[in-house]
Design a protein around this motif. Sequence first.
Motif, PDB file in Angstrom:
ATOM      1  N   PRO A  86       4.403  71.972  45.919  1.00  0.00           N
ATOM      2  CA  PRO A  86       4.472  71.366  44.588  1.00  0.00           C
ATOM      3  C   PRO A  86       5.692  70.464  44.372  1.00  0.00           C
ATOM      4  O   PRO A  86       5.559  69.399  43.777  1.00  0.00           O
ATOM      5  CB  PRO A  86       4.485  72.570  43.650  1.00  0.00           C
ATOM      6  N   VAL A  87       6.833  70.845  44.878  1.00  0.00           N
ATOM      7  CA  VAL A  87       8.022  70.009  44.676  1.00  0.00           C
ATOM      8  C   VAL A  87       7.862  68.665  45.389  1.00  0.00           C
ATOM      9  O   VAL A  87       8.272  67.623  44.869  1.00  0.00           O
ATOM     10  CB  VAL A  87       9.321  70.751  45.091  1.00  0.00           C
ATOM     11  N   GLU A  88       7.227  68.679  46.556  1.00  0.00           N
ATOM     12  CA  GLU A  88       6.973  67.430  47.275  1.00  0.00           C
ATOM     13  C   GLU A  88       5.934  66.581  46.556  1.00  0.00           C
ATOM     14  O   GLU A  88       6.077  65.356  46.451  1.00  0.00           O
ATOM     15  CB  GLU A  88       6.500  67.724  48.703  1.00  0.00           C
ATOM     16  N   LEU A  89       4.893  67.229  46.043  1.00  0.00           N
ATOM     17  CA  LEU A  89       3.873  66.503  45.295  1.00  0.00           C
ATOM     18  C   LEU A  89       4.444  65.914  44.008  1.00  0.00           C
ATOM     19  O   LEU A  89       4.109  64.790  43.631  1.00  0.00           O
ATOM     20  CB  LEU A  89       2.683  67.414  44.987  1.00  0.00           C
ATOM     21  N   ALA A  90       5.297  66.662  43.340  1.00  0.00           N
ATOM     22  CA  ALA A  90       5.931  66.145  42.120  1.00  0.00           C
ATOM     23  C   ALA A  90       6.763  64.911  42.437  1.00  0.00           C
ATOM     24  O   ALA A  90       6.750  63.928  41.687  1.00  0.00           O
ATOM     25  CB  ALA A  90       6.791  67.231  41.472  1.00  0.00           C
ATOM     26  N   ASP A  91       7.443  64.939  43.569  1.00  0.00           N
ATOM     27  CA  ASP A  91       8.229  63.779  43.991  1.00  0.00           C
ATOM     28  C   ASP A  91       7.310  62.599  44.306  1.00  0.00           C
ATOM     29  O   ASP A  91       7.596  61.455  43.938  1.00  0.00           O
ATOM     30  CB  ASP A  91       9.087  64.144  45.209  1.00  0.00           C
ATOM     31  N   GLN A  92       6.202  62.855  44.970  1.00  0.00           N
ATOM     32  CA  GLN A  92       5.241  61.781  45.276  1.00  0.00           C
ATOM     33  C   GLN A  92       4.669  61.181  43.998  1.00  0.00           C
ATOM     34  O   GLN A  92       4.564  59.962  43.876  1.00  0.00           O
ATOM     35  CB  GLN A  92       4.102  62.315  46.142  1.00  0.00           C
ATOM     36  N   LEU A  93       4.315  62.031  43.045  1.00  0.00           N
ATOM     37  CA  LEU A  93       3.776  61.545  41.786  1.00  0.00           C
ATOM     38  C   LEU A  93       4.820  60.692  41.061  1.00  0.00           C
ATOM     39  O   LEU A  93       4.501  59.630  40.523  1.00  0.00           O
ATOM     40  CB  LEU A  93       3.319  62.703  40.904  1.00  0.00           C
ATOM     41  N   THR A  94       6.056  61.137  41.089  1.00  0.00           N
ATOM     42  CA  THR A  94       7.142  60.376  40.467  1.00  0.00           C
ATOM     43  C   THR A  94       7.260  58.997  41.111  1.00  0.00           C
ATOM     44  O   THR A  94       7.337  57.981  40.425  1.00  0.00           O
ATOM     45  CB  THR A  94       8.479  61.133  40.593  1.00  0.00           C
ATOM     46  N   ARG A  95       7.238  58.954  42.437  1.00  0.00           N
ATOM     47  CA  ARG A  95       7.368  57.669  43.124  1.00  0.00           C
ATOM     48  C   ARG A  95       6.158  56.772  42.885  1.00  0.00           C
ATOM     49  O   ARG A  95       6.301  55.557  42.718  1.00  0.00           O
ATOM     50  CB  ARG A  95       7.623  57.884  44.614  1.00  0.00           C
ATOM     51  N   ALA A  96       4.962  57.353  42.838  1.00  0.00           N
ATOM     52  CA  ALA A  96       3.759  56.561  42.558  1.00  0.00           C
ATOM     53  C   ALA A  96       3.821  55.974  41.149  1.00  0.00           C
ATOM     54  O   ALA A  96       3.480  54.803  40.934  1.00  0.00           O
ATOM     55  CB  ALA A  96       2.503  57.418  42.734  1.00  0.00           C
ATOM     56  N   ALA A  97       4.271  56.774  40.192  1.00  0.00           N
ATOM     57  CA  ALA A  97       4.370  56.295  38.803  1.00  0.00           C
ATOM     58  C   ALA A  97       5.449  55.227  38.662  1.00  0.00           C
ATOM     59  O   ALA A  97       5.251  54.214  37.982  1.00  0.00           O
ATOM     60  CB  ALA A  97       4.646  57.472  37.872  1.00  0.00           C
ATOM     61  N   ARG A  98       6.577  55.426  39.302  1.00  0.00           N
ATOM     62  CA  ARG A  98       7.657  54.432  39.232  1.00  0.00           C
ATOM     63  C   ARG A  98       7.248  53.140  39.951  1.00  0.00           C
ATOM     64  O   ARG A  98       7.619  52.044  39.534  1.00  0.00           O
ATOM     65  CB  ARG A  98       8.954  54.991  39.819  1.00  0.00           C
ATOM     66  N   ASN A  99       6.471  53.273  41.009  1.00  0.00           N
ATOM     67  CA  ASN A  99       5.966  52.099  41.715  1.00  0.00           C
ATOM     68  C   ASN A  99       5.037  51.301  40.805  1.00  0.00           C
ATOM     69  O   ASN A  99       5.096  50.067  40.766  1.00  0.00           O
ATOM     70  CB  ASN A  99       5.242  52.535  43.000  1.00  0.00           C
ATOM     71  N   LEU A 100       4.192  52.007  40.062  1.00  0.00           N
ATOM     72  CA  LEU A 100       3.330  51.320  39.102  1.00  0.00           C
ATOM     73  C   LEU A 100       4.179  50.562  38.082  1.00  0.00           C
ATOM     74  O   LEU A 100       3.905  49.401  37.779  1.00  0.00           O
ATOM     75  CB  LEU A 100       2.402  52.310  38.393  1.00  0.00           C
ATOM     76  N   LEU A 101       5.210  51.199  37.556  1.00  0.00           N
ATOM     77  CA  LEU A 101       6.094  50.527  36.592  1.00  0.00           C
ATOM     78  C   LEU A 101       6.674  49.244  37.164  1.00  0.00           C
ATOM     79  O   LEU A 101       6.802  48.250  36.454  1.00  0.00           O
ATOM     80  CB  LEU A 101       7.249  51.442  36.171  1.00  0.00           C
ATOM     81  N   ALA A 102       7.022  49.269  38.437  1.00  0.00           N
ATOM     82  CA  ALA A 102       7.615  48.092  39.073  1.00  0.00           C
ATOM     83  C   ALA A 102       6.649  46.912  39.108  1.00  0.00           C
ATOM     84  O   ALA A 102       7.078  45.764  39.223  1.00  0.00           O
ATOM     85  CB  ALA A 102       8.073  48.428  40.495  1.00  0.00           C
ATOM     86  N   HIS A 103       5.347  47.188  38.972  1.00  0.00           N
ATOM     87  CA  HIS A 103       4.332  46.131  39.013  1.00  0.00           C
ATOM     88  C   HIS A 103       3.787  45.778  37.635  1.00  0.00           C
ATOM     89  O   HIS A 103       2.818  45.037  37.517  1.00  0.00           O
ATOM     90  CB  HIS A 103       3.183  46.549  39.940  1.00  0.00           C
ATOM     91  N   THR A 104       4.415  46.319  36.594  1.00  0.00           N
ATOM     92  CA  THR A 104       3.926  46.063  35.236  1.00  0.00           C
ATOM     93  C   THR A 104       5.010  45.453  34.358  1.00  0.00           C
ATOM     94  O   THR A 104       5.073  45.723  33.157  1.00  0.00           O
ATOM     95  CB  THR A 104       3.374  47.354  34.587  1.00  0.00           C
ATOM     96  N   THR A 105       5.839  44.630  34.953  1.00  0.00           N
ATOM     97  CA  THR A 105       6.880  43.968  34.175  1.00  0.00           C
ATOM     98  C   THR A 105       6.294  42.790  33.397  1.00  0.00           C
ATOM     99  O   THR A 105       5.211  42.290  33.713  1.00  0.00           O
ATOM    100  CB  THR A 105       8.002  43.444  35.089  1.00  0.00           C
ATOM    101  N   GLU A 106       7.015  42.354  32.401  1.00  0.00           N
ATOM    102  CA  GLU A 106       6.578  41.195  31.622  1.00  0.00           C
ATOM    103  C   GLU A 106       6.418  39.975  32.522  1.00  0.00           C
ATOM    104  O   GLU A 106       5.445  39.224  32.411  1.00  0.00           O
ATOM    105  CB  GLU A 106       7.581  40.916  30.505  1.00  0.00           C
TER     106      GLU A 106
END
Length: 190
Positions: A6-26
């Motif tokens: 779970p701790v590894e999956l939580a880290d993966q989910l965090t990185r996937a979500a932050r990666n999405l943010l990096a592609h949704t800039t103005e």
Amino acid sequence: MTAPAPVELADQLTRAARNLLAHTTERDLAGKRELRTPCAEFNVHQLCEHLLGTMVAGAYAAAKKPMPPDAPVTLTDAPWRAYPPVVDRLVAAWSKPEAWEGDAPFAGRVHPAHFVGTITIMELTVHGWDLARATGQIFKAEDDVVATAAAVAARIGEGARGGGAFGPELPAAPDASALERLLAFTGRRG
């Protein structure tokens, strides 16, 4: 290969979500609402709204709560303003080890929480690529994130294809990256 903890999956989910943010800039999305995406049923705005719904539903699922009918799943602001607090809630919800245990309500049914969390990783990764592709961005995802996304995609592949969520599997080049193989499996040409 051992399944990620779970701790590894939580880290993966965090990185996937932050990666999405990096592609949704103005800079990346302004003026591109109507562009078509690799998902035939979504333009950029509709895909962003789908991703919002996925993240909101995922945060509720992690808390073992059904998503209320009035949950904010309609984009009333630009993604670059709407997403950051939603991503923060999603990441915080899945950072708790108990989020990955037991069952969780998601998409109108109850599923194992571990499955819901990995589906969220897959959605953020595959649709993150869709969004990047539609808006002329380069998308990269880390190997462990892609491996988790690919494992859950393989698990749901037949049903996802039957329901139209995945297109027909495409052949991947012999030298394809793990991300390119995942995309080909879901019917996308990387």
